[in-house]
Write a protein that holds these residues in place. Structure first.
Motif, PDB file in Angstrom:
ATOM      1  N   LEU A 126       0.815  -1.212   0.000  1.00 45.92           N
ATOM      2  CA  LEU A 126       0.000   0.000   0.000  1.00 45.92           C
ATOM      3  C   LEU A 126       0.852   1.266   0.000  1.00 45.92           C
ATOM      4  O   LEU A 126       0.388   2.310  -0.438  1.00 45.92           O
ATOM      5  CB  LEU A 126      -0.986  -0.021   1.165  1.00 45.92           C
ATOM      6  N   THR A 129       1.001   2.863  -3.347  1.00 51.15           N
ATOM      7  CA  THR A 129      -0.216   3.448  -3.924  1.00 51.15           C
ATOM      8  C   THR A 129       0.048   4.831  -4.503  1.00 51.15           C
ATOM      9  O   THR A 129      -0.350   5.128  -5.635  1.00 51.15           O
ATOM     10  CB  THR A 129      -1.350   3.518  -2.878  1.00 51.15           C
ATOM     11  N   SER A 130       0.706   5.688  -3.762  1.00 51.17           N
ATOM     12  CA  SER A 130       0.931   7.059  -4.201  1.00 51.17           C
ATOM     13  C   SER A 130       1.790   7.108  -5.472  1.00 51.17           C
ATOM     14  O   SER A 130       1.450   7.817  -6.428  1.00 51.17           O
ATOM     15  CB  SER A 130       1.591   7.860  -3.080  1.00 51.17           C
ATOM     16  N   THR A 150      -5.869   7.240  -7.853  1.00 50.14           N
ATOM     17  CA  THR A 150      -5.530   6.686  -6.543  1.00 50.14           C
ATOM     18  C   THR A 150      -6.340   5.428  -6.276  1.00 50.14           C
ATOM     19  O   THR A 150      -5.806   4.422  -5.784  1.00 50.14           O
ATOM     20  CB  THR A 150      -5.776   7.735  -5.443  1.00 50.14           C
ATOM     21  N   HIS A 154      -4.822   1.720  -5.721  1.00 48.55           N
ATOM     22  CA  HIS A 154      -5.109   0.993  -4.478  1.00 48.55           C
ATOM     23  C   HIS A 154      -5.727  -0.375  -4.771  1.00 48.55           C
ATOM     24  O   HIS A 154      -5.281  -1.390  -4.242  1.00 48.55           O
ATOM     25  CB  HIS A 154      -6.038   1.819  -3.592  1.00 48.55           C
ATOM     26  N   GLU A 158      -4.346  -4.230  -4.162  1.00 46.36           N
ATOM     27  CA  GLU A 158      -5.104  -5.113  -3.273  1.00 46.36           C
ATOM     28  C   GLU A 158      -5.572  -6.398  -3.942  1.00 46.36           C
ATOM     29  O   GLU A 158      -5.805  -7.402  -3.264  1.00 46.36           O
ATOM     30  CB  GLU A 158      -6.352  -4.379  -2.756  1.00 46.36           C
TER      31      GLU A 158
END
Length: 188
Positions: A126, A129-130, A150, A154, A158
């Protein structure tokens, strides 16, 4: 890479290899930092210069994984969508040898059986993610702070976790990315 960098990389690899070997033999919680340092023939100070926390010893390729993840977006074929490229990345790098390589299975059994490692690996992915959202936005010509970028980043990160435990994890990942693909088309 110069001599100094090669030596640092070799030391880092020796520490990571010793740690993983000991963790797989005896379990994560039953191995101490000093034991790992001794097995790698380094001081604990040297160990902590390379790995700031014990959990990081298990996941020593974090930077390389992020680079491959971003390359999946930037280097994909012109006619391939971002979700399709991220699906290919997940299937190639995150589900690579599931069930066919005993070492891979033992590694994931270790992670699954250790709450600290489960939390660390989840947070590790995670953290990307950015960076991934930025790559998606840049590649798609969208604003850097676009919430759809975003969200896609994400959910793409996941999807492999959501697929674990299914009878056919590869099919589960494919289904998850089919959902991302169809939702993404509505926005792009």
């Amino acid at each position: 890479m110069g001599r100094r960098e090669r030596k640092k990389a070799a030391t880092r690899q020796a520490i990571a290899d010793a740690a993983l070997r000991l963790f797989l033999e005896r379990g994560y919680d039953d191995v101490g930092i000093r034991e790992i340092a001794d097995a790698a023939d380094v001081s604990t100070t040297t160990l902590f210069k390379h790995f700031p926390v014990k959990e990081a010893l298990v996941f020593d390729e974090d930077a390389a994984q992020e680079a491959r993840l971003l390359a999946a977006v930037h280097d994909r074929p012109r006619n391939q969508s971002v979700p399709a490229a991220l699906r290919e990345h997940a299937l190639r790098y995150r589900m690579a040898a599931t069930g066919s390589d005993a070492r891979f299975t033992a590694f994931f059994d270790l992670v699954d059986a250790t709450p600290a490692l489960r939390d660390y690996v989840q947070n590790m992915w995670l953290r990307h993610t950015s960076a991934l959202a930025g790559a998606i936005a840049e590649d798609s010509g969208l604003p850097a702070d676009d919430p759809a970028c975003t969200a896609l980043a994400h959910f793409a990160l996941e999807a492999p976790r959501a697929a674990r435990g299914h009878d056919d994890p590869r099919q589960a990942i494919t289904r998850a990315f089919d959902l991302l693909e169809n939702g993404w088309r509505a926005l792009a």
